[in-house]
Design a protein around this motif. Structure first.
Motif, mmCIF file in Angstrom:
data_model
loop_
_atom_site.group_PDB
_atom_site.id
_atom_site.type_symbol
_atom_site.label_atom_id
_atom_site.label_comp_id
_atom_site.label_asym_id
_atom_site.label_seq_id
_atom_site.Cartn_x
_atom_site.Cartn_y
_atom_site.Cartn_z
ATOM 1 N N LEU A 24 32.033 -36.759 1.259
ATOM 2 C CA LEU A 24 30.795 -37.348 0.768
ATOM 3 C C LEU A 24 30.797 -37.388 -0.759
ATOM 4 N N PRO A 25 30.207 -38.429 -1.352
ATOM 5 C CA PRO A 25 30.152 -38.497 -2.818
ATOM 6 C C PRO A 25 29.307 -37.360 -3.378
ATOM 7 N N ARG A 26 29.682 -36.891 -4.570
ATOM 8 C CA ARG A 26 28.935 -35.812 -5.193
ATOM 9 C C ARG A 26 27.539 -36.278 -5.574
ATOM 10 N N LYS A 27 26.583 -35.421 -5.375
ATOM 11 C CA LYS A 27 25.215 -35.752 -5.749
ATOM 12 C C LYS A 27 25.070 -35.784 -7.262
ATOM 13 N N THR A 28 24.140 -36.605 -7.720
ATOM 14 C CA THR A 28 23.800 -36.615 -9.144
ATOM 15 C C THR A 28 22.993 -35.367 -9.459
ATOM 16 N N ARG A 29 23.440 -34.621 -10.448
ATOM 17 C CA ARG A 29 22.757 -33.373 -10.803
ATOM 18 C C ARG A 29 21.733 -33.651 -11.907
ATOM 19 N N VAL A 30 20.507 -33.237 -11.658
ATOM 20 C CA VAL A 30 19.386 -33.521 -12.559
ATOM 21 C C VAL A 30 18.722 -32.219 -12.989
ATOM 22 N N PHE A 31 18.526 -32.085 -14.290
ATOM 23 C CA PHE A 31 17.781 -30.958 -14.856
ATOM 24 C C PHE A 31 16.488 -31.490 -15.439
ATOM 25 N N ILE A 32 15.356 -30.971 -14.971
ATOM 26 C CA ILE A 32 14.049 -31.372 -15.489
ATOM 27 C C ILE A 32 13.622 -30.344 -16.523
ATOM 28 N N ASP A 33 13.699 -30.717 -17.780
ATOM 29 C CA ASP A 33 13.322 -29.823 -18.876
ATOM 30 C C ASP A 33 11.819 -29.974 -19.101
ATOM 31 N N GLY A 34 11.074 -28.978 -18.650
ATOM 32 C CA GLY A 34 9.614 -29.054 -18.698
ATOM 33 C C GLY A 34 9.022 -29.351 -17.334
ATOM 34 N N GLU A 35 9.686 -28.870 -16.294
ATOM 35 C CA GLU A 35 9.257 -29.227 -14.936
ATOM 36 C C GLU A 35 7.954 -28.564 -14.516
ATOM 37 N N ALA A 36 7.452 -27.594 -15.297
ATOM 38 C CA ALA A 36 6.209 -26.921 -14.926
ATOM 39 C C ALA A 36 4.981 -27.779 -15.202
ATOM 40 N N GLY A 37 5.135 -28.870 -15.967
ATOM 41 C CA GLY A 37 4.005 -29.743 -16.264
ATOM 42 C C GLY A 37 3.719 -30.726 -15.135
ATOM 43 N N THR A 38 2.653 -31.488 -15.292
ATOM 44 C CA THR A 38 2.212 -32.397 -14.240
ATOM 45 C C THR A 38 3.276 -33.435 -13.888
ATOM 46 N N THR A 39 3.870 -34.071 -14.902
ATOM 47 C CA THR A 39 4.886 -35.091 -14.638
ATOM 48 C C THR A 39 6.133 -34.479 -14.025
ATOM 49 N N GLY A 40 6.577 -33.322 -14.564
ATOM 50 C CA GLY A 40 7.766 -32.673 -14.034
ATOM 51 C C GLY A 40 7.604 -32.270 -12.581
ATOM 52 N N LEU A 41 6.447 -31.707 -12.240
ATOM 53 C CA LEU A 41 6.187 -31.329 -10.855
ATOM 54 C C LEU A 41 6.177 -32.553 -9.946
ATOM 55 N N GLY A 42 5.587 -33.646 -10.445
ATOM 56 C CA GLY A 42 5.547 -34.876 -9.650
ATOM 57 C C GLY A 42 6.928 -35.440 -9.395
ATOM 58 N N ILE A 43 7.797 -35.358 -10.403
ATOM 59 C CA ILE A 43 9.173 -35.846 -10.236
ATOM 60 C C ILE A 43 9.894 -35.012 -9.184
#
Length: 323
Positions: A6-25
């Protein structure tokens, strides 16, 4: 028996994920159908502000999403220089910056491919998404002169104002309605002006209502003062040609132009709460028109748009829209 790699997944780091937009993402990424093409990297909560820990996460990430205040977003880009990560910035910091691709796939033909291959992508502002979607096709068609004096009014749910505003409105005594930005220097004005094609900044008056999510951007026009005196039908046709129901690759478009018989004489701001679509309308009578864009300030106006951009940047097909 030969196993399939299987192809490798794209790895994503959300810098600031505790905020409203980060949580929504994160919530939207977790809701993607299996097999999910994206892996979210998690930083220890106690290290969220530690530069070395954040840089280590950026080194691991294919894409870093910035859900930070403007100054912190600029610092994060400088911090991540040399890490090899690509950036998707949800702040206002880079929306008109040279070298950054504006993350509105519907902007024009070829924009999804620019987003797909860009190293730096800026996620559009919520108000700007509605205003640009309404104005740009009319300016490009020559119906609305670039030199025109344009006024924009808008109302948003309080969730777009951050933790303090959310806490204020969560109380029973939260304000019912509030105008703000009355210094006429709202931070979305530069991107609205640049990407709509206007020669001068419009007069923009935003407001907040006592409801969590939703948004209406409205733009009044005197049709008799426009070149050729266009009709309401002319304006609607231009928007329909700019925003077909499907993208070139067959995915559902996030922007829908509502037909005349669906418009009505009233419009609720929160009807698309939780939805990642945007609806455009042209209301009119007697030589006057009002253009409206209705969207969720946290959906198409923030987290929903970011996830679509992430999928484009990852080379993935777009799934059905949330809502």
């Amino acid at each position: 028996m030969v196993s399939r790699i299987l192809p490798r997944k794209t790895r994503v780091f959300i810098d600031g994920e505790a905020g409203t937009t980060g949580l929504g993402i994160r919530q939207r990424l977790e809701a993607l159908p299996d097999p999910c093409p994206i892996e979210c990297l998690k930083i220890h909560p106690g290290l969220r502000k530690d530069p070395e820990a954040r840089f280590a996460m950026m080194e691991q990430a294919d894409i870093t999403v910035l859900c930070l205040p403007d100054d912190a977003a600029r610092e994060a880009v400088a911090l991540g220089k040399g890490s090899g990560t690509r950036f998707l910035d949800a702040s206002t910091a880079h929306r008109v910056s040279k070298g950054w691709v504006y993350g509105l796939p519907e902007l024009e033909s070829g924009q999804p491919e620019r987003i797909r291959h860009a190293r730096h992508v800026s996620n559009p502002g919520c108000y700007a998404t509605g205003a640009i979607a309404l104005l740009r096709p009319l300016v490009q068609a020559g119906v609305l002169p670039a030199e025109a004096a344009v006024s924009i009014n808008a109302v948003s749910g309080y969730s777009g104002g951050g933790r303090k505003m959310i806490e204020a409105h969560a109380r029973d005594d939260g304000p019912a309605f509030k105008l703000y930005g009355l210094d006429l220097q709202h931070k979305h004005l530069p991107e609205i002006t640049q990407y709509s094609g206007l020669a001068h900044q419009p007069l923009f008056v935003p407001s907040v209502g006592h409801f969590p999510q939703g948004m209406i951007v409205s733009i009044p026009l005197h049709l008799v003062h426009l070149p050729g005196c266009p009709s309401v039908s002319d304006l609607r046709r231009i928007l329909q040609e700019a925003y077909p129901d499907e993208t070139p690759d067959g995915a559902e478009s996030a922007v829908r132009v509502i037909q005349a018989d669906e418009t009505g004489t009233e419009l609720l701001a929160d009807s698309l709460a939780g939805d990642d679509r945007m609806e455009l309308r042209v209301h009119g009578h007697g030589g006057q028109a009002v253009l409206t864009a209705r969207l969720d300030n946290l959906g198409k106006g923030a987290s929903g748009a970011a996830v679509r951009n992430l999928l484009l940047m990852s080379g993935q097909p777009l799934p059905p829209l949330a809502g």
